[in-house]
Design an enzyme around this catalytic site. Structure first.
Site, PDB file in Angstrom:
ATOM      1  N   ASP A   1      32.880 -34.387 -60.995  1.00 55.90           N
ATOM      2  CA  ASP A   1      32.223 -34.878 -62.210  1.00 55.90           C
ATOM      3  C   ASP A   1      32.945 -36.006 -62.937  1.00 55.90           C
ATOM      4  O   ASP A   1      32.310 -36.754 -63.670  1.00 55.90           O
ATOM      5  CB  ASP A   1      31.996 -33.707 -63.179  1.00 55.90           C
ATOM      6  CG  ASP A   1      30.976 -34.037 -64.272  1.00 55.90           C
ATOM      7  OD1 ASP A   1      30.135 -34.931 -64.050  1.00 55.90           O
ATOM      8  OD2 ASP A   1      31.010 -33.408 -65.334  1.00 55.90           O
TER       9      ASP A   1
ATOM     10  N   HIS B   1      37.828 -33.228 -68.174  1.00 56.96           N
ATOM     11  CA  HIS B   1      37.148 -34.523 -68.202  1.00 56.96           C
ATOM     12  C   HIS B   1      36.110 -34.650 -69.311  1.00 56.96           C
ATOM     13  O   HIS B   1      35.453 -35.701 -69.416  1.00 56.96           O
ATOM     14  CB  HIS B   1      36.517 -34.831 -66.839  1.00 56.96           C
ATOM     15  CG  HIS B   1      35.556 -33.798 -66.347  1.00 56.96           C
ATOM     16  ND1 HIS B   1      35.950 -32.749 -65.553  1.00 56.96           N
ATOM     17  CD2 HIS B   1      34.231 -33.638 -66.531  1.00 56.96           C
ATOM     18  CE1 HIS B   1      34.904 -31.990 -65.274  1.00 56.96           C
ATOM     19  NE2 HIS B   1      33.838 -32.512 -65.858  1.00 56.96           N
TER      20      HIS B   1
ATOM     21  N   ASP C   1      32.331 -26.677 -66.833  1.00 59.08           N
ATOM     22  CA  ASP C   1      33.126 -27.498 -67.758  1.00 59.08           C
ATOM     23  C   ASP C   1      33.953 -26.621 -68.682  1.00 59.08           C
ATOM     24  O   ASP C   1      33.435 -25.706 -69.325  1.00 59.08           O
ATOM     25  CB  ASP C   1      32.203 -28.380 -68.607  1.00 59.08           C
ATOM     26  CG  ASP C   1      31.566 -29.495 -67.809  1.00 59.08           C
ATOM     27  OD1 ASP C   1      32.319 -30.296 -67.239  1.00 59.08           O
ATOM     28  OD2 ASP C   1      30.328 -29.554 -67.756  1.00 59.08           O
TER      29      ASP C   1
ATOM     30  N   HIS D   1      29.726 -25.749 -61.213  1.00 64.11           N
ATOM     31  CA  HIS D   1      30.590 -26.686 -61.943  1.00 64.11           C
ATOM     32  C   HIS D   1      30.670 -26.219 -63.393  1.00 64.11           C
ATOM     33  O   HIS D   1      29.687 -26.313 -64.140  1.00 64.11           O
ATOM     34  CB  HIS D   1      30.055 -28.112 -61.863  1.00 64.11           C
ATOM     35  CG  HIS D   1      30.864 -29.072 -62.699  1.00 64.11           C
ATOM     36  ND1 HIS D   1      32.199 -29.287 -62.465  1.00 64.11           N
ATOM     37  CD2 HIS D   1      30.539 -29.828 -63.775  1.00 64.11           C
ATOM     38  CE1 HIS D   1      32.661 -30.147 -63.362  1.00 64.11           C
ATOM     39  NE2 HIS D   1      31.675 -30.485 -64.166  1.00 64.11           N
TER      40      HIS D   1
END
Length: 968
Positions: A159, A409, A37, A35
């Protein structure tokens, strides 16, 4: 104009590449993933390169290097990748040999792209148009690079902090077969685990005919982490599998048993004999060998027990392969029709603060979206020379990528570190600088004038050097909407009287009003205008109109402000009254329907919890809203008020509540909305108290605990205080637990009255009392909320004394059955605002002062969502029906548009319909079908196209086309 849908000769990607499973066993799908970001604690660049590891150890380039190396060692291994913004960078840096290897891995389904957008977008604070754009950007890169094997089948939002129904609708219309996410409310999760409803069919629209917006949706068991004890990344401390019996600490039996226990435990919460395990987490797989070496052993030793009667089968897999097995199981799934907001991970931990966090960044992102659409449109209308013309080389791609990153996000959500927020804003500014050149070139081509053109970035604080100093100038008003707009303009000036003429030489009513005290304070020393020139402009659809402004009297404007007694202001549509004692609003009247409501509005602040509550130390922070008390502090019970009356243009009243809160109440002539321009900040914190600032509208509307909020700017959902449609709520936070995100509107209503508030950015809102609607405007906090960002949300602002935020709320008051007729176009006008540009002096005689890219206005129900250059001779266009079914007696009907009769300067030679994400031909879309529990709700019907060129739009429908065009 063809899509790259070629599949390599040896390709077995997609569902055909899925590994075999065992129907008589519990199949455990191990999904190796990372994951990544696109900015959070570090900037995008820092994350990619692995810089500033003192903040967080993370380097995306090394992850991809390592994974590609390890995938080649065993054809059974799988990996999924999600964030195209990172992959795009990495791919461009690879040599042809590496690119060939990666392409083969993709063609064989061993490396699979999931989700595929430029980022994993936030779901609470994003607008649907920007979400569609960022998804299209990522999907196009994957399609251009890998063809059909690069097309993601599954949406993956592991997420984001709550999930919007409109996002599910968008994913369904883009052709995704399923959607998996990691976070949902702890009470909802507990109930779903108990009832085996962790997977469901989400019916994401009340207007679109099923299954158009139906999406299979699954809640992942461990957020997006591996089961406890099975994290083999270099960042983890779990024991590796030690499988040499001759060495000390042999642990195969122990780990296998632990894994079997975890598998059976998880299987108890799901319906099928297939379960998914996410093997990875934040920025993992920098040393992929650690993961794969241990997973290889796990699979080997667990499956070896099948010979002894074990009924567990472990395999490398992907979310799409797992999804296919659920589909083949042919089960009936529960139906979901609401959304997953608000999200709480514990009794006092509601993630509802980020709905408002970083209000200035949220506005800047929204304005940047408007500018990007204008840039895209003018690239098409101006033709090829718009990218390389008299003002240099310009492009829209830089802005598209900046906006794509901004949807992440931890970007527009406001949940990043301060230095990262600055980086997001810088990227948007750089993107606009590239677009600015393109826009200048295009307007020069369309108008025939190559005179220098300037844009004024600071008009919201009355700063524009050209209008402040020039005695004669022209203003170009470009309108990105598909209908003619009337728009109030306020220009900073230093004269007292001006003449304004339109493109046809007609005089336009105008007035110079003194600069408000709050604007002077916010502006500080950045401009020297003494007043604002106020007038109404009109611009044709997808076009511009030019206004000539000349100073007639070169002297400072006289102050027309005077103290207010009992006062009212009104135009022909609305009347507003103020209480003579308090200076606050007291009533609002719709003069067309002769309806009046009591209306009081004031500003308050919640005392942000400092974590000194022994029962729960949770504090308010970037993510979490946790007030110390359910009762906010009123900033002032009275407002110092001044009224300014401006002939036929605008009437306005300035209200001062404190040195850091003020507001201007405005009624423009010919407008059906009341404007509230609020200014909040710097929020004082010298008293040691963090503050979460709201404005509250209190009315005598009998709303009965119901209120309504939009989903990503589109369909509206019904909310009810202390209630959730899918489970019996145990309310533990009476304020924060009733907050919901709004992107463009919220309203309250009863049988006869509806008060709608249209916003200029995403914010948090609630209705805690009958007839009340509150909106959070600003937050300044002194403590971190322990969700990872590691710093308090206390923005320094331009002068390091705290951020000043300014914004607008537009209020409409109507009967409920006509409310949408007003708030739908009003909200679209707030999202896509006219772009103003200025040229000093008078335009030359051969300058074209007015232009429209459309032959005529689009029908009122139709919105031109996208007009963007695709290839040399093709453009991408999206048309949408902007009304929901049944919300408007006039406009909630099918409407037809002729594609050949749209444009004034483009000859449409051919049209091909595509998926919403523009990576599939519509005719090739073939989604998995699912069985859902029956519902008693009547299903909407849809009308068909009368002919190939005539496109019929049903309520809330978006249709996407590639048009082959020729410039006329």
């Amino acid at each position: 104009m063809k899509l790259n849908i070629l599949i390599g000769r040896n390709s077995i990607c997609g569902y055909r590449s899925c590994p075999a499973t065992n129907p008589s066993m519990l199949n455990v799908h191990l999904v190796p993933h990372t994951h990544d970001d696109v900015g959070w604690l570090k900037t995008v660049d820092q994350y990619y390169y692995g810089d500033r590891n003192n903040i967080q150890h993370a380097g995306v380039q090394y992850i991809l290097d390592s994974v590609i190396d390890q995938l080649q060692k065993d054809p059974a291994r799988r990996f999924i990748y999600v964030e195209t913004a990172f992959f795009y960078r990495w791919w461009k840096q690879q040599n042809q040999s590496t690119q060939r290897i990666v392409t083969q891995l993709v063609n064989e389904g061993r490396l699979e792209f999931i989700n595929g957008g430029w980022c994993m977008s936030d779901e609470a604070t994003t607008h649907y148009s920007a979400v569609i754009d960022q998804m299209t950007l990522g999907l196009r890169f994957l399609n251009d690079t890998f063809g059909e094997c690069g097309r993601p089948r599954v949406a993956w939002h592991i997420d984001p902090f709550g999930h919007a129904r409109e996002h599910a609708s968008i994913f369904a219309q883009m052709g995704y077969d399923g959607f998996f996410f990691g976070r949902l409310d702890y009470q909802d999760k507990a109930r779903r685990m108990k009832t085996k409803e962790m997977e469901m069919l989400w019916r994401a629209s009340e207007s679109l005919t099923p299954p158009l917006a139906d999406l299979f949706t699954g809640v992942l068991p461990n957020g997006y982490n591996p089961p406890e004890g099975f994290c083999w990344d270099q960042s983890c401390n779990d024991a590796p599998i030690r499988d040499d019996p001759d060495l000390e600490d042999y642990n195969v039996d122990e780990i296998v048993q632990k894994f079997l226990n975890a598998s059976y435990r998880q299987a108890g919460f799901y319906k099928a004999n297939h379960i998914i395990m996410t093997m990875g987490s934040d920025f993992q797989y920098e040393n992929a060998n650690l993961w794969y070496k241990n997973m290889d052993k796990l699979i080997k030793y667990v499956n070896a027990l099948q010979a002894k009667g074990s009924k567990v089968n472990v395999l490398y897999s992907t979310p799409s392969c797992y999804l296919q097995e659920l589909n083949l199981a042919n089960l009936t799934w529960p139906l979901k029709t609401d959304d997953f907001f608000p999200y709480a991970d514990d009794a006092h931990d509601f993630w509802t603060g980020y709905f408002t966090s970083r209000p200035a960044l949220k506005l800047y992102e929204r304005l940047s979206n408007s500018r990007l659409q204008t840039c895209n449109q003018l690239e098409v209308l101006g033709g090829p020379k718009s990218k390389s013309g008299p003002f240099g080389e310009g492009d829209s791609d830089t802005m598209k990528r900046a906006m794509g990153v901004a949807q992440h996000h931890d970007a527009v959500s406001g949940t990043e570190k301060q230095h990262v927020a600055y980086d997001y804003a810088r990227r948007l500014a750089t993107g606009w600088a590239h677009c600015e050149v393109l826009v200048r070139n295009s307007l020069a081509i369309l108008s025939g004038s190559e005179a220098p053109r300037v844009f004024c970035e600071n008009l919201n604080i009355s700063v524009c050097p050209l209008t402040e100093s020039s005695h004669k100038f022209s203003m170009n008003v470009y309108n990105p909407l598909g209908r003619t707009v009337s728009w109030p303009v306020r220009l900073p000036v230093n004269g007292s009287v001006y003449s304004v003429t339109d493109a046809n030489g007609r005089a336009v009513d105008s007035q110079v009003v003194p600069l408000s005290k709050s604007t002077q304070e916010v502006r500080r020393n950045r401009g020297y205008a003494k007043g604002e020139l106020v007038f109404q402009v009109e611009a044709p659809p997808l076009g511009y109109s030019t206004y000539i402004i000349s100073m007639l009297r070169d002297e400072p404007p006289a102050s027309s402000a005077k103290p207010t007694a009992t006062r009212s202001i009104q135009n022909k549509f609305l009347k507003v009254t103020f209480d003579e004692t308090t200076g606050l609003l007291s009533s609002l009247t719709n003069l067309e329907t002769n309806q009046t409501i009591q209306l009081t509005q004031n500003f308050y602040w919640y005392n942000a919890s400092a974590g000194n509550n022994k029962e729960s130390p949770q504090t308010s922070g970037a993510y979490i809203f946790r007030p110390n008390s359910s009762d906010p502090f009123v900033i002032n019970k009275t407002a110092e008020t001044q009224i300014v009356t401006v002939s036929s243009t605008v009437q306005e009243v300035t209200q001062w509540f404190s040195p850091w809160v003020s507001q201007v109440v405005r009624l423009y002539e010919g407008h059906r909305e009341l404007e509230l321009e609020w200014t909040v900040g710097p929020v004082p914190v010298a008293d040691g108290l963090g503050k979460e600032v709201i404005t509250r509208l209190d009315t005598d509307i009998k709303s009965s605990d119901y209120f309504y909020t939009d989903s990503n700017g589109r369909e509206v959902l019904e909310r009810r205080k202390d209630y959730r449609p899918t489970w019996e709520l145990k309310q533990t936070e009476p304020v924060a637990g009733n907050y919901y995100p709004i992107n463009s509107r919220a309203y309250i209503k009863d049988d006869k009255h509806q008060l709608t508030v249209v916003t200029d950015r995403s914010q948090g809102a609630s209705s805690l009392y009958n007839g009340s609607l509150e909106i959070m405007l600003h937050r300044r906090l002194l403590y971190d909320d322990y969700r990872g960002v590691g710093e308090p949300l206390s923005e320094p602002g331009d002068f390091s004394d705290g951020l000043v935020a300014r914004g607008r709320l537009l209020l409409t008051f109507t009967p409920p059955d006509t409310a949408a007729d007003v708030h739908r176009p009003l909200a679209q006008g707030m999202v896509l605002q006219p772009l103003l540009s200025f040229q000093d002096g008078t335009p030359s005689a051969n300058t074209k002062l007015e232009f429209s890219g459309l032959q005529t206005d689009l029908p009122p129900a139709v919105h031109l969502l996208t007009l963007s250059q695709w290839d040399e001779d093709t453009v991408l266009i999206r048309l949408e029906h902007q009304y929901q079914a049944k919300e408007s007696k006039t406009h909630s009907q099918p409407v037809t548009v002729n594609l050949q009769k749209l444009f004034s300067t483009l000859d449409v030679l051919g049209a091909s319909e595509m998926s919403l994400g523009a990576n599939q031909w519509k005719e090739d879309m073939d989604r998995l079908q699912w069985n859902a529990e029956k519902t008693s709700k009547p299903l909407p019907l849809s009308a068909k196209d009368p002919s190939p060129w005539e496109v019929t739009l049903n309520p809330m429908e978006i249709r996407t086309f590639l048009l082959r065009v020729r410039q006329l």
